[in-house]
Scaffold this active site. Sequence first.
Site, PDB file in Angstrom:
ATOM      1  N   HIS A  31       8.084 -11.517 -12.745  1.00 26.42           N
ATOM      2  CA  HIS A  31       6.830 -10.852 -12.379  1.00 26.42           C
ATOM      3  C   HIS A  31       5.698 -11.746 -12.888  1.00 26.42           C
ATOM      4  CE1 HIS A  31       3.608  -7.805 -12.666  1.00 26.42           C
ATOM      5  NE2 HIS A  31       4.324  -7.043 -11.859  1.00 26.42           N
ATOM      6  N   ASP A  75      11.434  -9.854 -20.442  1.00 25.63           N
ATOM      7  CA  ASP A  75      10.644  -8.805 -19.802  1.00 25.63           C
ATOM      8  C   ASP A  75      11.594  -7.655 -19.446  1.00 25.63           C
ATOM      9  OD1 ASP A  75       9.169  -7.141 -18.184  1.00 25.63           O
ATOM     10  OD2 ASP A  75       8.715  -8.650 -16.662  1.00 25.63           O
ATOM     11  N   GLN A 118      11.649  -3.439 -16.062  1.00 26.64           N
ATOM     12  CA  GLN A 118      12.479  -2.745 -15.080  1.00 26.64           C
ATOM     13  C   GLN A 118      13.747  -2.154 -15.686  1.00 26.64           C
ATOM     14  OE1 GLN A 118      11.585  -2.026 -12.014  1.00 26.64           O
ATOM     15  NE2 GLN A 118       9.645  -3.106 -12.309  1.00 26.64           N
ATOM     16  N   LYS A 142       6.488   2.870 -16.613  1.00 23.71           N
ATOM     17  CA  LYS A 142       7.726   2.738 -15.838  1.00 23.71           C
ATOM     18  C   LYS A 142       8.878   3.478 -16.513  1.00 23.71           C
ATOM     19  CE  LYS A 142       6.872  -1.719 -13.533  1.00 23.71           C
ATOM     20  NZ  LYS A 142       5.447  -1.866 -13.769  1.00 23.71           N
ATOM     21  N   CYS A 172       3.898  -8.886  -6.952  1.00 25.40           N
ATOM     22  CA  CYS A 172       3.496  -9.676  -8.125  1.00 25.40           C
ATOM     23  C   CYS A 172       4.591 -10.665  -8.507  1.00 25.40           C
ATOM     24  CB  CYS A 172       3.148  -8.775  -9.313  1.00 25.40           C
ATOM     25  SG  CYS A 172       1.790  -7.646  -8.993  1.00 25.40           S
TER      26      CYS A 172
END
Lengths: 399, 134
Positions: A114, A190, A193, A216, A356
Amino acid sequence: MTSAIREAFPVLGRAGFHYLDSAAMAQTPGRVVEVVAAHDLAARANVHRGLHEMARLADDAYDAAREAVAGFLGAGADEVVFTGGCTLALNIAARALAGRLGPGDTVAVSRLEHHSSCLPWLALAAERGFELRWLAVTADGRLDPAGLSVIDRRCKVVAVTHASNVTGAVTDIPLVAGVAHAAGAVLVVDGAQMAPHGKVDPRALGADFYAFSGHKTYGPTGVGVLWGRREVLAELPPALFGGGMVGEVSDTGFTWAEPPRRFEAGTPPVAQAVGLAAALDWMAGLDWPAVRARLALLTRRMLDGLTALPGVGIVGPGEMEARLPVVSFTVAGCHPHDLSHLLAGRGVAVRGGHHCAQPLMRVLGLDEGCVRASLAAYSDAADVEALLDGVAAAIAVLR
Amino acid sequence: MSADLYGQAIKDLAAAETARLDSPDASATLDNPLCGDKVTLDVRLADDGRVAETGGAVKGCLLCKAAAAVLAERAPGLGADDAAALAADVAAMLKQGAEPPFPALAAFVPVRGHKSRHGCVLLPFKVLAKALGR
């Protein structure tokens, strides 16, 4: 089971509403909204600054929220930094590491990232003079293990996503960690998700930093988490400056507070952190093996149903191994923006565009982007069938 | 209804072929980072400084392509001030309910109720204004 989960989300009671945009922002349980409101109504004060009753209540709530996040991550509370979001968390990690980077060094970033996970390093590369190397992806949108060979002794940082926000592919973090650490590099992951799909143990995975966002993870907006390995955090300078992150300030300098407060300059997102803790508490009550099994069936149905439609191509793995319930796709002759708009007209919320993730779009040859349907614990078969019916109808309109 | 946006008139317009001009007198590109639309417009100018011919490349949604096709028909004869005024008039049509500045734009009136798509229609008109220095 699904109906009991859905009942926790008042918005999901809207007739004809099918929310398949959870990878952008998950819906939040009514309980989380109530907790945030209750905090602001009864304990609204700045933290770690006041001695009055309200301040004590706020301190207790904020500290408890940090403990809750630590529990979610199997970590110590001193390793949990609250931030304004995952983007800020990743930027803080990059800024804190910047002083270690210069000409002759490299930073390896995967093409799955991202923008929030690659742009901080692109910006720093221009500023600090190090070389940014892209880690390759396979044609089906996974990190290519063969590409890890670019990580050598010059490499100081490796930045990868735990799971792609486009392809849904889950990265083999222990594999990357082994390569990164063998080269002496720090691994920044990251987790935006991945965190919405159950507890994560970043230390066991081999990460040095792990970031995720509140919105999220069924929590409020405006809050994120940067987990840092205790021994790594202890050696790093602050990335932002202001109240709360200092020890003593003189006319010529200042000392740093100990982690995690060293990295929390200014008033932190107190109520949002309390809300995130409530969201994680809600998540802790779910039977995650059962949730994952149900979402895997729905994902399989999405993959099969979409590929049966004329001109549909899946962007990401076709198999279920190591993938999240995130399915991106293209339709020949139909722009993702038009498809998404037509689906919205039928009450089906998806995302169309480059997500993104322009470096990934470019390498996959997706000039116009793609449509993404993403599930969460509350998603059900009706959502998936509405998507499939909607895509078929949209194709009929656009062709 | 979202499907109302995609009438046959819009689809026919969007199907129009476009090509870049060789050695244009001016070119400009704008994109819409939210949706990924990207329009490049080439302009050949007449002796009086007005548009003689346009060409270009449109990477965008159906509405963006259709708007670019309408613009290509309308652009010859326009000067820089005219192009800027036209972009403003199209914006007023979409955002303030003004009458379409010319009949071919009536096909885009249904877009008024879809704020997120205004930018798709406006993009080619903004690009022409930019190419002409506005």
